[in-house]
Design an enzyme around this catalytic site. Structure first.
Site, PDB file in Angstrom:
ATOM      1  N   GLU A   1       9.724  14.836  15.974  1.00 58.20           N
ATOM      2  CA  GLU A   1      10.061  14.791  14.550  1.00 58.20           C
ATOM      3  C   GLU A   1       9.189  15.805  13.798  1.00 58.20           C
ATOM      4  OE1 GLU A   1       9.099  11.248  12.059  1.00 58.20           O
ATOM      5  OE2 GLU A   1      11.216  11.336  11.535  1.00 58.20           O
TER       6      GLU A   1
ATOM      7  N   LYS B   1       0.850  -1.192   0.000  1.00 55.61           N
ATOM      8  CA  LYS B   1       0.000   0.000   0.000  1.00 55.61           C
ATOM      9  C   LYS B   1       0.885   1.241   0.000  1.00 55.61           C
ATOM     10  CE  LYS B   1      -1.867   2.667   2.963  1.00 55.61           C
ATOM     11  NZ  LYS B   1      -1.717   3.933   2.208  1.00 55.61           N
TER      12      LYS B   1
ATOM     13  N   GLU C   1      10.084   1.011  10.571  1.00 52.27           N
ATOM     14  CA  GLU C   1      11.081   2.081  10.441  1.00 52.27           C
ATOM     15  C   GLU C   1      10.340   3.382  10.676  1.00 52.27           C
ATOM     16  OE1 GLU C   1      12.544   4.940   9.529  1.00 52.27           O
ATOM     17  OE2 GLU C   1      13.483   4.478   7.599  1.00 52.27           O
TER      18      GLU C   1
ATOM     19  N   CYS D   1      13.583  10.449   6.928  1.00 52.11           N
ATOM     20  CA  CYS D   1      13.508   9.810   8.240  1.00 52.11           C
ATOM     21  C   CYS D   1      14.800   9.991   9.015  1.00 52.11           C
ATOM     22  CB  CYS D   1      13.159   8.338   8.102  1.00 52.11           C
ATOM     23  SG  CYS D   1      14.171   7.486   6.909  1.00 52.11           S
TER      24      CYS D   1
HETATM   25  P1  NAI Z   1       1.715   8.030   8.485  1.00 50.33           P
HETATM   26  O1  NAI Z   1       2.561   7.198   9.375  1.00 50.33           O
HETATM   27  O2  NAI Z   1       0.315   8.299   8.871  1.00 50.33           O
HETATM   28  O3  NAI Z   1       1.674   7.366   7.017  1.00 50.33           O
HETATM   29  C1  NAI Z   1       2.606   6.416   6.529  1.00 50.33           C
HETATM   30  C2  NAI Z   1       1.857   5.271   5.853  1.00 50.33           C
HETATM   31  O4  NAI Z   1       1.044   4.614   6.819  1.00 50.33           O
HETATM   32  C3  NAI Z   1       0.899   5.726   4.741  1.00 50.33           C
HETATM   33  O5  NAI Z   1       0.911   4.771   3.709  1.00 50.33           O
HETATM   34  C4  NAI Z   1      -0.448   5.729   5.450  1.00 50.33           C
HETATM   35  O6  NAI Z   1      -1.538   5.568   4.588  1.00 50.33           O
HETATM   36  C5  NAI Z   1      -0.298   4.522   6.364  1.00 50.33           C
HETATM   37  N1  NAI Z   1      -1.207   4.514   7.508  1.00 50.33           N
HETATM   38  C6  NAI Z   1      -1.730   5.587   8.174  1.00 50.33           C
HETATM   39  N2  NAI Z   1      -2.560   5.167   9.162  1.00 50.33           N
HETATM   40  C7  NAI Z   1      -2.561   3.815   9.124  1.00 50.33           C
HETATM   41  C8  NAI Z   1      -3.220   2.799   9.888  1.00 50.33           C
HETATM   42  N3  NAI Z   1      -4.044   3.110  10.881  1.00 50.33           N
HETATM   43  N4  NAI Z   1      -2.976   1.509   9.584  1.00 50.33           N
HETATM   44  C9  NAI Z   1      -2.147   1.173   8.584  1.00 50.33           C
HETATM   45  N5  NAI Z   1      -1.509   2.087   7.816  1.00 50.33           N
HETATM   46  C10 NAI Z   1      -1.701   3.392   8.081  1.00 50.33           C
HETATM   47  O7  NAI Z   1       2.499   9.399   8.242  1.00 50.33           O
HETATM   48  P2  NAI Z   1       1.867  10.821   7.810  1.00 50.33           P
HETATM   49  O8  NAI Z   1       0.597  11.066   8.579  1.00 50.33           O
HETATM   50  O9  NAI Z   1       1.827  10.886   6.347  1.00 50.33           O
HETATM   51  O10 NAI Z   1       3.007  11.816   8.353  1.00 50.33           O
HETATM   52  C11 NAI Z   1       3.004  12.243   9.700  1.00 50.33           C
HETATM   53  C12 NAI Z   1       4.414  12.241  10.258  1.00 50.33           C
HETATM   54  O11 NAI Z   1       4.929  10.923  10.285  1.00 50.33           O
HETATM   55  C13 NAI Z   1       5.442  13.022   9.471  1.00 50.33           C
HETATM   56  O12 NAI Z   1       5.388  14.377   9.726  1.00 50.33           O
HETATM   57  C14 NAI Z   1       6.720  12.388   9.932  1.00 50.33           C
HETATM   58  O13 NAI Z   1       7.106  12.915  11.169  1.00 50.33           O
HETATM   59  C15 NAI Z   1       6.343  10.939  10.125  1.00 50.33           C
HETATM   60  N6  NAI Z   1       6.733  10.141   8.950  1.00 50.33           N
HETATM   61  C16 NAI Z   1       7.887   9.398   9.022  1.00 50.33           C
HETATM   62  C17 NAI Z   1       8.339   8.724   7.913  1.00 50.33           C
HETATM   63  C18 NAI Z   1       9.586   7.918   7.940  1.00 50.33           C
HETATM   64  O14 NAI Z   1      10.251   7.810   6.937  1.00 50.33           O
HETATM   65  N7  NAI Z   1       9.931   7.272   9.020  1.00 50.33           N
HETATM   66  C19 NAI Z   1       7.645   8.798   6.629  1.00 50.33           C
HETATM   67  C20 NAI Z   1       6.410   9.550   6.666  1.00 50.33           C
HETATM   68  C21 NAI Z   1       6.017  10.208   7.791  1.00 50.33           C
END
Ligand code: NAI
Ligand code: MG
Length: 500
Positions: A396, A189, A264, A298
């Site tokens: 973050e 996804k 991660e 990240c």
């Molecule tokens: P997120 O963690 O919500 O999204 C990442 C992925 O998880 C997306 O594909 C999203 O659709 C999916 N996701 C969201 N809720 C889910 C659930 N309940 N069950 C399963 N999958 C789910 O990140 P978001 O909201 O886009 O960004 C928020 C913050 O997260 C950013 O500001 C950053 O701090 C952090 N982040 C960290 C990343 C990294 O590389 N470690 C990458 C993206 C965001």
């Protein structure tokens, strides 16, 4: 059967937006519900595409297809054949480099030169695991002479993979390539903000020899498509990159079925500068560490620790250089920083800029650039005199916001560096190799750079300590995440056990 991710154009509210379809069981399909979501160009704020809003019924279709594909042949496909498929996919990425890079920039906002690097790294990742597929060996174990024992490595089955929007196609490669090398099948996804590049690449899946169901791409948001993927009983393992908040939800949900998980989750990585570091390189390194990819990284070196002897000079030089960074559309090669991926992410960074203005002093930036009428831009921002306990040093931000923190000596640098719940990455800059390696050993981080920051090689392990998650991607570690270990004992002694 449709062979394109982009079979038709849509009119109406989304104008010329292309209607992409997701890829399930070897076919491009709409969501069962017929619902779609909008995909934006962050530089123009225009809708450039729509994607199917996948739900539980689409996840179910995909997981069942992946399950059929696994037991119907992929599990027993030779490692040589799996390797060749991955190598052919890498060739396709190299052949389509310009097209995919442009699409990546249009959808994510990042500078085109960075998208081009990403496409090269994406191809390299498939090449690496194409080669590794034939080198997944078991082990023979030193048991007594009247037996043979060995450990077999076997694929787990269907892997569920959930990825973020900051490196859309590369994150897909980091997940898909090792899973296929291991012999798993996949339901991936992508992030709802950036589904386009992987759907484009899916146009080549059939041609490179991937049987239907081996890789499925289900688009949709987290609660709608991500959560049912984690909960699906046919999915044996979840690999996730994203926020710590969602990482926790995934672990809780996976616990119900004792499903394997690797996470991660980003960080608040220290980038440490001792007074004896090469000054020019150091200033460049501080900026590159947190401004590359608009800081949506990240492993961003978002906490810049500077020894007091050079502190003032360092802050001034970093601010002067940051003022020269051209912010604008990623498609214009003059620009070194693009817009953030979404209005939501822009708003989040703006909120932290406001918090930072209260918690620390502003060296440069701290707001939104004035010259753009449209686009989710923020200014490259440097806060200094930051207390490591401040929110901008602990949370973050995921944008181009640097927090500069002074330190007195090596012991204090180490203490501050480790004083965070996270532990993904760290960097240390010095010309003293004794000090460099002492600090390397003392840092609690999964990735440590010396006199550089951010270079990432597919051969080397990637992942975090502490709240940055667990499991390792890339290298031979990456494939381990998709393998089970089976112990086999063979008795060579024909006498009865003779116990009873
Ligand atoms: P997120 O963690 O919500 O999204 C990442 C992925 O998880 C997306 O594909 C999203 O659709 C999916 N996701 C969201 N809720 C889910 C659930 N309940 N069950 C399963 N999958 C789910 O990140 P978001 O909201 O886009 O960004 C928020 C913050 O997260 C950013 O500001 C950053 O701090 C952090 N982040 C960290 C990343 C990294 O590389 N470690 C990458 C993206 C965001
Ligand atoms: Mg979220």
């Amino acid at each position: 059967m449709t062979t394109s991710a982009r079979p038709r154009q849509r009119s109406g509210k989304s104008g010329k937006a292309a209607a992409y379809r997701m890829y399930i069981d070897g076919k491009f399909v709409d969501a069962r519900s017929g619902r779609t979501f909008d995909v934006f160009d962050p530089a123009s704020e225009e809708v450039i595409a729509t994607g199917p809003a996948g739900g539980p019924e689409d996840i179910d279709r995909a997981a069942k297809a992946a399950h059929r594909a696994f037991y119907g042949g992929w599990k027993t496909t030779t490692a040589q054949e799996r390797g060749r498929i991955l190598l052919r996919l890498a060739e396709r990425i190299r052949a389509r480099r310009e097209e995919l890079a442009e699409l990546e920039t249009r959808n994510s906002g990042k500078p085109i030169a960075e998208s081009e690097f990403d496409m090269d790294d994406t191809a390299t990742c498939f090449e690496y695991y194409g080669g590794l597929a034939t080198k997944i060996n078991g082990e023979v174990l030193p048991v007594p002479a009247d037996a043979i024992a060995f450990a077999l490595r076997e694929p787990m089955g269907v892997a569920g993979q959930i990825i973020p929007w900051n490196y859309p196609l590369m994150m897909a490669a980091w997940k898909i390539a090792p899973a296929l090398a291991a012999g798993c099948t996949v339901v991936l996804k992508p992030a709802e903000q950036t589904p386009l590049s992987i759907l484009k690449l899916a146009e080549d899946f059939e041609a490179v020899g991937l049987p239907p169901g081996v890789v499925n791409i289900v688009t949709g948001d987290g609660p709608g498509a991500g959560a049912p993927l984690v909960a699906h009983p046919e999915v044996r393992k979840i690999a996730f990159t994203g926020s710590a908040e969602v990482g926790k939800l995934i672990m809780r949900s996976a616990a119900d079925q004792l499903k394997r998980v690797s996470l991660e989750l980003g960080g608040k990585s220290p980038n440490i500068f001792f007074a004896d570091a090469d000054f020019e390189n150091a200033v460049d390194g501080a900026l590159f560490g947190v401004f590359v990819n608009q800081g949506e990284v990240c492993s961003a070196g978002s906490r810049v620790l500077v020894q007091r002897d050079i502190y003032k000079k360092f802050v001034d030089a970093a601010a002067a250089k940051a003022r020269t960074i051209k912010v604008g559309s990623g498609l214009d090669r003059n620009n070194k920083m693009g817009p953030l991926v979404s209005a939501e992410q822009r708003d989040r960074v703006v909120r932290y800029q406001k918090i930072g203005r209260q918690e620390a002093r502003v060296a440069v930036g701290g707001g939104v650039p004035k010259q753009h009428e449209r686009g989710w831009y923020v200014e490259p921002t440097i806060f200094y005199d930051v207390d490591n306990a401040a929110r901008i040093a602990q949370e973050e931000i995921f944008g181009p916001v640097m927090s500069v923190i002074p330190f007195k000596d090596e012991a204090e640098a180490i203490r501050i560096a480790n004083a965070t719940p996270y532990g993904l990455a760290a960097a240390v800059w010095t010309r003293d190799i004794f000090k460099a390696f002492r600090v390397v050993k003392a840092l609690e981080a999964g990735v440590v750079w010396v006199n550089h920051i951010q270079p990432t090689f597919v051969e080397a392990p990637w992942g975090g300590y502490k709240a940055s998650g667990f499991g390792r991607e890339l290298g031979h570690w990456g494939v381990e995440e998709y393998l089970e270990t089976k112990q086999v004992y063979v008795n060579l002694d024909e006498k009865p056990i003779g116990w009873y």
